[in-house]
Design a protein around this motif. Structure first.
Motif, short mmCIF file in Angstrom:
data_model
loop_
_atom_site.label_atom_id
_atom_site.label_comp_id
_atom_site.label_asym_id
_atom_site.label_seq_id
_atom_site.Cartn_x
_atom_site.Cartn_y
_atom_site.Cartn_z
N TRP A 1 79.11 56.80 66.28
CA TRP A 1 78.21 56.45 67.58
C TRP A 1 76.93 55.42 66.84
CZ3 TRP A 1 78.40 58.10 72.43
CH2 TRP A 1 77.29 57.57 73.51
N VAL A 2 77.13 54.15 67.61
CA VAL A 2 75.90 53.27 66.96
C VAL A 2 74.92 53.06 68.03
CG1 VAL A 2 75.76 51.09 66.37
CG2 VAL A 2 77.77 51.96 66.05
N GLU A 3 73.70 53.28 67.64
CA GLU A 3 72.58 53.66 68.65
C GLU A 3 71.43 52.89 68.22
OE1 GLU A 3 71.87 57.54 70.92
OE2 GLU A 3 70.62 57.38 69.12
N GLY A 4 70.83 52.12 69.25
CA GLY A 4 69.57 51.25 69.04
C GLY A 4 68.99 50.82 70.26
N ALA A 5 67.82 50.56 70.32
CA ALA A 5 67.19 50.05 71.43
C ALA A 5 67.65 48.69 71.88
CB ALA A 5 65.68 49.99 71.11
N ALA A 6 67.14 48.14 72.71
CA ALA A 6 67.54 46.81 73.24
C ALA A 6 67.02 45.62 72.16
CB ALA A 6 67.27 46.39 74.70
N GLY A 7 68.15 44.79 71.92
CA GLY A 7 67.65 43.74 70.80
C GLY A 7 67.75 44.30 69.52
N MET A 8 68.06 45.51 68.87
CA MET A 8 68.21 45.95 67.56
C MET A 8 69.60 45.29 67.08
SD MET A 8 65.57 47.27 66.49
CE MET A 8 64.01 47.61 67.09
N GLY A 9 70.43 44.68 67.42
CA GLY A 9 71.51 44.10 66.97
C GLY A 9 73.01 45.03 66.78
#
Length: 579
Positions: free
Chosen positions: A281-289
Motif C-alpha cells: 500500500w503506497v499512500e500520500g497526499a496529492a502531489g507527493m509523487g
C-alpha cells in the motif's frame, strides 16, 4: 461495465430516449430496457436507420441495404418492417399516423436520434480523436470499450456486411493505436501481450505485425520480433525495413529518469516487490509523487498497470503478470474495490497507490507493507531547484512543469514531446540526431520544409541563433534520440548521411553519420567517399575507409582504391586505435 455505462447514460438522458447499439448484436434500449426488435430483417432496417440517424434514409437505400437482388415485394416488406418498428418504439402512437421518433418523409424515413444515442456514432467521434497526434490512451480505451461483440451480429444484407468490414477495420486500427501509445508510454510488454493473439487471427495484416514487432523490440525481445516477421504472409517495405533494423542493432539503454529523493521509500518498494506477495500500500497526499515512485521502481518490470478512472471509478481487468499495480485508487468505486479484493483472494500480488481515504480501509487492512509519502527533505527540494535551473532552458512553462514533477526531467520532456503533432516529432527526431548546434541548412536538408521548422520555433522546441538551430531544452533532444531503438537510429543515420551528402554538407558530418549508421558502402556512399576522402580529417577518413574495405559488397575497383588510400593515411602518421 459497458452495460453499466449505457444504463447510466440513459438514466441521464431520460427514460423516453432511445439508444441504438450496433457494435455487437443489434439492440434498441429505452431506460436500460431492451426493446424487442424481432426478425433479422427488422434489425437490418433499424441498423440502417440508426447509422443514418437524424437524416433522411431513402427507401432505395433500405432496399439496397437488405438485398443483393431485391424481391418484387421489397417495398412492401420494408413498409411492414417500418410499421413493426414504430409499434415497438411508440406503442401509444395513433395508428396510420407518422411517428415522432421514426418519421416518414416524401423520399424515405428519419430516425430521430442524436449522435450520443448511437454507439457507432460515438465510436466514429472517438476514432477521429484517437487518430490525432494529441490522442491519449484514455480516448482509445473509451472507444474500444464500446464493443459488445461482432458488429451487427447475425444481421443479413449488403449494408450489414459492409459495416462489419468497416467496423472490424476500425477496431483493429484502434488496437494498433493503443499498442503504439503503450510503447510510447514505456509499456511495450503490455502492448506485445495484447497483440500476440490478434496477429495469429489476422496473419495477413501487415500493420498489426509491424506494431507487434515494434513492441517486442522495444520490450527487449528483438529475437521474438524477428520470428514474427517470418510467421506472417506478405512482407511489405515497412516490415522489411524494421526487420533490417532489428538485424543490425539492439535497444538502447534507458535514459536516467531524473527521479529525486525518496531514497528510503524507493528501497522499501523495491524490497517489497522483489518477490511479489500480498498487498503493498503506497499512500500520500496529492502531489507527493506516488505515481512517480511507482514508475521509478517498477517501470520496465513484468507488471500489469491498472489506473482507476476518475470519471467512472472503474479499474480494467489486468493482463497476466507477476504483479498488478493499481494507481489512483482514491477514485475507486465499489466495483473497483471488489475487483482488488478478488485479486488478493486469488493470490494475485498487488501494489496500490492512493491518497488517504477512509472508506478504502476494507482494502488497506489487507496490506502486508504500507509506504507513506510525506514532504520531501530540504536537500531534495534544493536538488529539484537545481534541475529546474539547469534543464529548463529559461522556459517558464518547462520550469513550472519540472517543479510539479519533482524534478523528473524525463517525465516533463516526454510530456512536451507528447504534446506535439506526430509529424513534427518525426522531423525533430532527425534534427536531434544532427548534434548540438546544426546549421539551418543542415536541418532543412535532413527534414525539408520551412513550415514545420516555423512550428517548432513557435512551440519553443527549437531556437534559432544566427545561422544555427538548437533545442530549447537539451533533455528533449536527448530523449528524442535515446528513446529511439538502436536499430531505428541506425537506419535514420543512413538517411541523414545521404541527405547531407546531397546538400554538400561538411564531409566530416556526412562520414560520422555513415559510421553511426553502419552504412553499406556501395552505390552513392562509395561514390561520395571516393570524391571526398581528401576532405575528411585523417582519423575519420581512416575509420570510414576501414569500414568500407571490410564490406563484401564493395566493387573490386573501389576496394583497390580505398585500400590504397587507407595505406597512405596509415603510413603518413601514427595509426589511430581500431574503432
Amino acid at each position: 461495465m459497458l452495460g453499466d455505462r449505457v444504463l447510466r447514460a440513459e438514466g441521464v438522458r431520460g427514460v423516453g430516449t432511445l439508444w441504438a447499439g450496433l457494435l455487437g448484436p443489434v439492440e434498441a434500449r429505452r431506460g436500460g430496457v431492451a426493446l424487442p426488435l424481432g426478425s433479422a430483417g427488422r434489425q437490418a432496417v433499424f441498423a440502417i436507420l440508426a447509422m443514418g440517424a437524424g437524416q433522411v434514409v431513402t427507401r432505395t437505400r433500405l432496399v439496397d441495404g437488405l438485398w443483393e437482388r431485391p424481391p418484387a415485394s421489397a417495398a412492401r416488406i420494408i413498409q411492414t418492417y417500418i410499421g413493426d418498428l414504430r409499434r415497438v418504439f411508440e406503442p401509444d402512437r395513433v395508428r396510420w399516423t407518422s411517428g415522432h421518433l421514426l418519421r416518414t418523409t416524401e423520399s424515405g424515413y428519419v430516425l430521430d436520434l442524436s449522435d450520443d444515442d448511437v454507439d457507432v456514432r460515438v465510436l466514429d467521434r472517438l476514432y477521429a480523436r484517437a487518430r490525432t497526434a494529441s490522442a491519449d490512451l484514455a480516448v482509445v480505451d473509451e472507444a474500444l470499450a464500446l464493443w459488445r461483440g461482432e458488429p451487427l451480429s447475425g444481421v443479413p444484407g449488403p449494408f450489414a456486411e459492409g459495416q462489419r468490414t468497416r467496423l472490424t477495420e476500425t477496431r483493429l486500427a484502434l488496437v494498433e493505436q493503443r499498442a503504439r501509445l503503450l510503447v510510447d508510454a514505456d509499456r511495450a510488454g503490455d502492448a506485445a501481450a495484447e497483440l500476440t493473439v490478434l496477429t495469429t487471427r489476422y496473419p495477413e495484416r501487415e500493420s498489426l505485425r509491424l506494431v507487434l514487432m515494434t513492441a517486442l523490440a522495444a520490450s527487449g525481445r528483438p529475437a521474438r520480433a524477428i520470428e514474427v516477421f517470418h510467421e506472417g504472409g506478405r512482407t511489405g517495405d515497412d516490415l522489411r525495413a524494421l526487420h533490417e533494423r532489428l538485424l543490425v542493432g539492439t535497444q538502447p539503454a534507458r535514459v536516467h529518469s531524473g527521479y529525486v529523493g525518496r531514497t528510503a521509500e524507493v528501497a522499501a518498494l523495491r524490497a517489497a516487490t522483489a518477490r511479489p506477495a500480498g498487498l503493498v500500500w503506497v499512500e500520500g497526499a496529492a502531489g507527493m509523487g506516488k505515481s512517480a515512485l511507482l514508475r521509478e521502481v517498477l517501470e520496465g518490470a513484468p507488471v500489469a498497470w491498472c489506473a482507476v478512472s476518475e470519471r467512472t471509478g472503474e479499474v480494467a481487468e489486468a493482463q497476466p503478470a507477476d504483479l498488478v499495480v493499481v494507481d489512483d485508487a482514491h477514485w475507486a468505486g465499489e466495483n473497483a474495490i471488489r475487483r482488488c479484493l478478488r485479486w488478493l483472494a486469488e493470490g494475485v500480488p498487488l501494489v496500490v497507490a492512493t491518497r488517504p481515504r477512509a472508506d478504502l480501509a476494507v482494502l488497506r487492512e489487507h496490506a502486508t507493507r504500507v509506504i507513506t509519502l510525506g514532504p520531501l527533505a530540504d536537500a531534495d527540494i534544493a536538488t529539484i531547484a537545481d534541475a529546474v535551473v539547469r534543464e529548463s532552458g529559461g522556459s517558464p512553462g518547462f520550469a513550472t512543469a519540472l517543479v510539479a514533477a519533482a524534478g523528473n526531467v524525463e517525465q516533463v520532456a516526454k510530456a512536451k514531446i507528447g504534446s506535439l503533432p506526430g509529424v513534427l516529432v518525426e522531423r525533430l527526431r532527425r534534427v536531434a540526431l544532427l548534434g548540438v548546434d546544426p546549421t539551418r541548412a543542415e536541418v532543412l536538408a535532413t527534414a525539408p520544409g520551412v513550415e514545420w521548422l516555423a512550428d517548432a520555433l513557435a512551440a519553443d522546441v527549437l531556437r534559432a541563433s544566427g545561422d544555427h538551430v538548437r533545442f530549447a531544452q537539451r533533455s528533449v533532444q536527448r530523449i528524442l534520440v535515446e528513446g529511439l531503438p538502436r536499430a531505428v537510429r541506425v537506419v535514420l543515420h543512413r538517411e541523414l548521411a545521404k541527405d547531407l551528402a546531397a546538400a554538400a554538407a561538411p564531409a566530416d558530418l556526412v562520414a560520422a553519420h555513415l559510421l553511426d549508421g553502419v552504412a553499406p558502402m556501395h552505390g552513392w556512399a562509395s561514390d561520395w567517399l571516393a570524391d571526398n576522402v581528401d576532405a575528411l580529417t585523417p582519423d575519420l577518413a581512416v575509420r570510414l575507409l576501414r569500414h568500407a574495405v571490410d564490406q563484401d559488397s564493395l566493387s573490386a575497383h573501389a576496394r583497390t582504391a580505398f585500400t590504397a588510400a587507407l595505406v597512405g593515411l596509415l603510413l603518413a602518421g601514427d595509426p589511430p586505435p581500431p574503432s
